[in-house]
Design a protein around this motif. Structure first.
Motif, PDB file in Angstrom:
ATOM      1  N   ASP A 176       6.613  -6.931   3.538  1.00 37.36           N
ATOM      2  CA  ASP A 176       7.468  -6.189   2.625  1.00 37.36           C
ATOM      3  C   ASP A 176       6.775  -4.855   2.378  1.00 37.36           C
ATOM      4  OD1 ASP A 176       9.455  -5.468   0.878  1.00 37.36           O
ATOM      5  OD2 ASP A 176       8.680  -6.630  -0.811  1.00 37.36           O
ATOM      6  N   THR A 177       7.327  -3.778   2.955  1.00 45.11           N
ATOM      7  CA  THR A 177       6.666  -2.472   2.944  1.00 45.11           C
ATOM      8  C   THR A 177       7.411  -1.508   2.037  1.00 45.11           C
ATOM      9  OG1 THR A 177       6.018  -2.833   5.251  1.00 45.11           O
ATOM     10  CG2 THR A 177       5.789  -0.605   4.389  1.00 45.11           C
ATOM     11  N   HIS A 178       6.647  -0.837   1.171  1.00 49.38           N
ATOM     12  CA  HIS A 178       7.206   0.144   0.242  1.00 49.38           C
ATOM     13  C   HIS A 178       6.844   1.543   0.746  1.00 49.38           C
ATOM     14  CE1 HIS A 178       7.964  -3.163  -2.573  1.00 49.38           C
ATOM     15  NE2 HIS A 178       6.752  -3.581  -2.272  1.00 49.38           N
ATOM     16  N   TYR A 179       7.865   2.385   0.900  1.00 52.39           N
ATOM     17  CA  TYR A 179       7.689   3.738   1.418  1.00 52.39           C
ATOM     18  C   TYR A 179       8.081   4.767   0.364  1.00 52.39           C
ATOM     19  CZ  TYR A 179       7.845   1.539   6.095  1.00 52.39           C
ATOM     20  OH  TYR A 179       7.636   0.749   7.213  1.00 52.39           O
ATOM     21  N   ALA A 188       5.777   8.067   3.631  1.00 51.63           N
ATOM     22  CA  ALA A 188       4.423   7.558   3.465  1.00 51.63           C
ATOM     23  C   ALA A 188       4.479   6.083   3.079  1.00 51.63           C
ATOM     24  CB  ALA A 188       3.685   8.344   2.393  1.00 51.63           C
ATOM     25  N   VAL A 189       3.584   5.288   3.639  1.00 50.83           N
ATOM     26  CA  VAL A 189       3.462   3.885   3.262  1.00 50.83           C
ATOM     27  C   VAL A 189       2.635   3.815   1.978  1.00 50.83           C
ATOM     28  CG1 VAL A 189       2.574   1.625   3.919  1.00 50.83           C
ATOM     29  CG2 VAL A 189       3.590   3.116   5.656  1.00 50.83           C
ATOM     30  N   GLU A 190       3.231   3.253   0.933  1.00 57.82           N
ATOM     31  CA  GLU A 190       2.527   3.163  -0.343  1.00 57.82           C
ATOM     32  C   GLU A 190       1.941   1.778  -0.582  1.00 57.82           C
ATOM     33  OE1 GLU A 190       5.084   4.571  -3.527  1.00 57.82           O
ATOM     34  OE2 GLU A 190       3.943   6.439  -3.454  1.00 57.82           O
ATOM     35  N   GLN A 191       2.658   0.749  -0.162  1.00 53.62           N
ATOM     36  CA  GLN A 191       2.173  -0.623  -0.408  1.00 53.62           C
ATOM     37  C   GLN A 191       2.769  -1.558   0.628  1.00 53.62           C
ATOM     38  OE1 GLN A 191       3.623  -3.526  -3.568  1.00 53.62           O
ATOM     39  NE2 GLN A 191       1.744  -2.806  -4.562  1.00 53.62           N
ATOM     40  N   ILE A 192       1.982  -2.568   1.031  1.00 55.30           N
ATOM     41  CA  ILE A 192       2.468  -3.612   1.930  1.00 55.30           C
ATOM     42  C   ILE A 192       2.104  -4.972   1.351  1.00 55.30           C
ATOM     43  CG2 ILE A 192       2.404  -4.577   4.259  1.00 55.30           C
ATOM     44  CD1 ILE A 192       1.375  -1.855   5.237  1.00 55.30           C
ATOM     45  N   ARG A 193       3.086  -5.839   1.243  1.00 58.75           N
ATOM     46  CA  ARG A 193       2.855  -7.260   0.958  1.00 58.75           C
ATOM     47  C   ARG A 193       3.064  -8.012   2.267  1.00 58.75           C
ATOM     48  NH1 ARG A 193       2.871  -8.955  -4.355  1.00 58.75           N
ATOM     49  NH2 ARG A 193       3.412  -7.362  -5.897  1.00 58.75           N
ATOM     50  N   ALA A 194       2.234  -9.005   2.525  1.00 55.13           N
ATOM     51  CA  ALA A 194       2.363  -9.759   3.775  1.00 55.13           C
ATOM     52  C   ALA A 194       1.992 -11.215   3.565  1.00 55.13           C
ATOM     53  CB  ALA A 194       1.495  -9.138   4.867  1.00 55.13           C
ATOM     54  N   HIS A 195       2.712 -12.076   4.284  1.00 58.36           N
ATOM     55  CA  HIS A 195       2.405 -13.514   4.287  1.00 58.36           C
ATOM     56  C   HIS A 195       2.727 -14.019   5.681  1.00 58.36           C
ATOM     57  CE1 HIS A 195       1.880 -17.599   2.987  1.00 58.36           C
ATOM     58  NE2 HIS A 195       3.146 -17.922   3.221  1.00 58.36           N
ATOM     59  N   VAL A 209      -0.615  -8.538  -1.784  1.00 57.62           N
ATOM     60  CA  VAL A 209      -0.716  -7.140  -1.397  1.00 57.62           C
ATOM     61  C   VAL A 209      -1.887  -6.984  -0.430  1.00 57.62           C
ATOM     62  CG1 VAL A 209      -1.165  -4.788  -2.196  1.00 57.62           C
ATOM     63  CG2 VAL A 209       0.277  -6.323  -3.560  1.00 57.62           C
ATOM     64  N   VAL A 210      -1.614  -6.480   0.763  1.00 57.84           N
ATOM     65  CA  VAL A 210      -2.663  -6.288   1.771  1.00 57.84           C
ATOM     66  C   VAL A 210      -2.958  -4.812   2.022  1.00 57.84           C
ATOM     67  CG1 VAL A 210      -2.161  -8.487   2.903  1.00 57.84           C
ATOM     68  CG2 VAL A 210      -0.978  -6.404   3.672  1.00 57.84           C
ATOM     69  N   TYR A 211      -2.098  -3.930   1.519  1.00 56.91           N
ATOM     70  CA  TYR A 211      -2.355  -2.486   1.597  1.00 56.91           C
ATOM     71  C   TYR A 211      -1.752  -1.835   0.362  1.00 56.91           C
ATOM     72  CZ  TYR A 211      -2.423   2.361   2.902  1.00 56.91           C
ATOM     73  OH  TYR A 211      -2.661   3.720   2.893  1.00 56.91           O
ATOM     74  N   PRO A 212      -2.497  -0.976  -0.333  1.00 61.24           N
ATOM     75  CA  PRO A 212      -3.906  -0.667  -0.054  1.00 61.24           C
ATOM     76  C   PRO A 212      -4.819  -1.818  -0.495  1.00 61.24           C
ATOM     77  CG  PRO A 212      -3.174   0.455  -2.033  1.00 61.24           C
ATOM     78  CD  PRO A 212      -1.954  -0.208  -1.454  1.00 61.24           C
ATOM     79  N   ASP A 213      -6.026  -1.836   0.033  1.00 59.78           N
ATOM     80  CA  ASP A 213      -6.975  -2.890  -0.348  1.00 59.78           C
ATOM     81  C   ASP A 213      -7.305  -2.743  -1.829  1.00 59.78           C
ATOM     82  OD1 ASP A 213      -7.061  -3.837   2.224  1.00 59.78           O
ATOM     83  OD2 ASP A 213      -8.728  -2.529   2.792  1.00 59.78           O
ATOM     84  N   GLU A 214      -7.366  -3.874  -2.508  1.00 59.37           N
ATOM     85  CA  GLU A 214      -7.698  -3.836  -3.944  1.00 59.37           C
ATOM     86  C   GLU A 214      -9.056  -4.456  -4.179  1.00 59.37           C
ATOM     87  OE1 GLU A 214      -4.506  -5.689  -6.024  1.00 59.37           O
ATOM     88  OE2 GLU A 214      -3.108  -4.041  -5.645  1.00 59.37           O
TER      89      GLU A 214
END
Length: 214
Positions: A176-179, A188-195, A209-214
């Motif tokens: 799930d990618t937020h642009y 621009a890619v702001e956040q990525i959730r992945a499973h 959340v896998v991007y950005p790294d927290e």
């Protein structure tokens, strides 16, 4: 000749470093590719898209857009017989920003599609962004092709859009990618959730959340 060569060398040395102006925590991409077409009336075209009531009419309208920007670049091999090919719809990200989503190929739950920045007052631009891999990591290359289901919420996230890509029929795994739409073009890619564990499905809002790294 020596003076000309010296000027070229000095000019190259003085070129600004794009990385020096990059916004921290945001994966920016180069500007999208504008194709100037003074005869294309974006506002009238968007009104026609909004008024269209069936897919054949929407396909005709996406073909009209080819005069201004070749969205087929995002579709890979040119297959005019692909399911849903050329169907266009609009996503209004804000009162002044609109995206045209043009289907390359439609599948059961999601599609491959191109996005065109279709805001009025300037030539349309094909949206490019950094690619997102299946595990949620960013590719080093930009792409004009998106796969999944695009959505937006102008009330809470103006200038932003999301692409949900599921990896299994039940929709419990994927990315799930937020642009964020960039003013000069592209996204621009702001956040990525992945499973990626499809045997243990989760709702997309529960994917880590896998991007950005927290």
């Amino acid at each position: 000749m020596r003076v000309l060569l010296l000027a070229l060398v000095l000019g190259a040395c003085a070129a600004p470093d794009p990385a020096a102006t990059a916004e921290p925590g945001v994966a920016d991409t180069p500007d999208a590719e504008p194709i100037s077409e003074p005869g294309f009336n974006a506002e009238a075209w968007m009104e026609a898209v909004e008024a269209a009531t069936n897919d054949p009419d929407r396909v005709v309208l996406s073909a009209q857009l080819l005069d201004a920007v070749d969205w087929r670049t995002a579709c890979g091999e040119d297959d005019p017989t692909a399911e849903g090919r050329g169907v266009v719809r609009l996503l209004h990200l804000s009162p002044t920003e609109s995206l045209a989503e043009i289907t390359c190929q439609r599948f059961d739950r999601q599609s491959t599609f191109a996005l065109v920045d279709a805001r009025a007052g300037r030539p349309p631009r094909l949206i490019r962004a950094l690619g997102v891999l299946e595990d949620g990591t960013l590719s080093a290359d930009t792409t004009a092709s998106f796969f999944g289901v695009v959505s937006h919420d102008p009330a809470t996230a103006p200038s932003r859009f999301d692409v949900l890509t599921t990896s299994a029929g039940h929709g419990g795994c994927g990315t799930d990618t937020h642009y964020r739409l960039l003013a000069g073009g592209g996204a621009a890619v702001e956040q990525i959730r992945a499973h990626d564990d499809c045997d243990e499905p989760l709702a997309p809002e529960d994917w880590p959340v896998v991007y950005p790294d927290e």
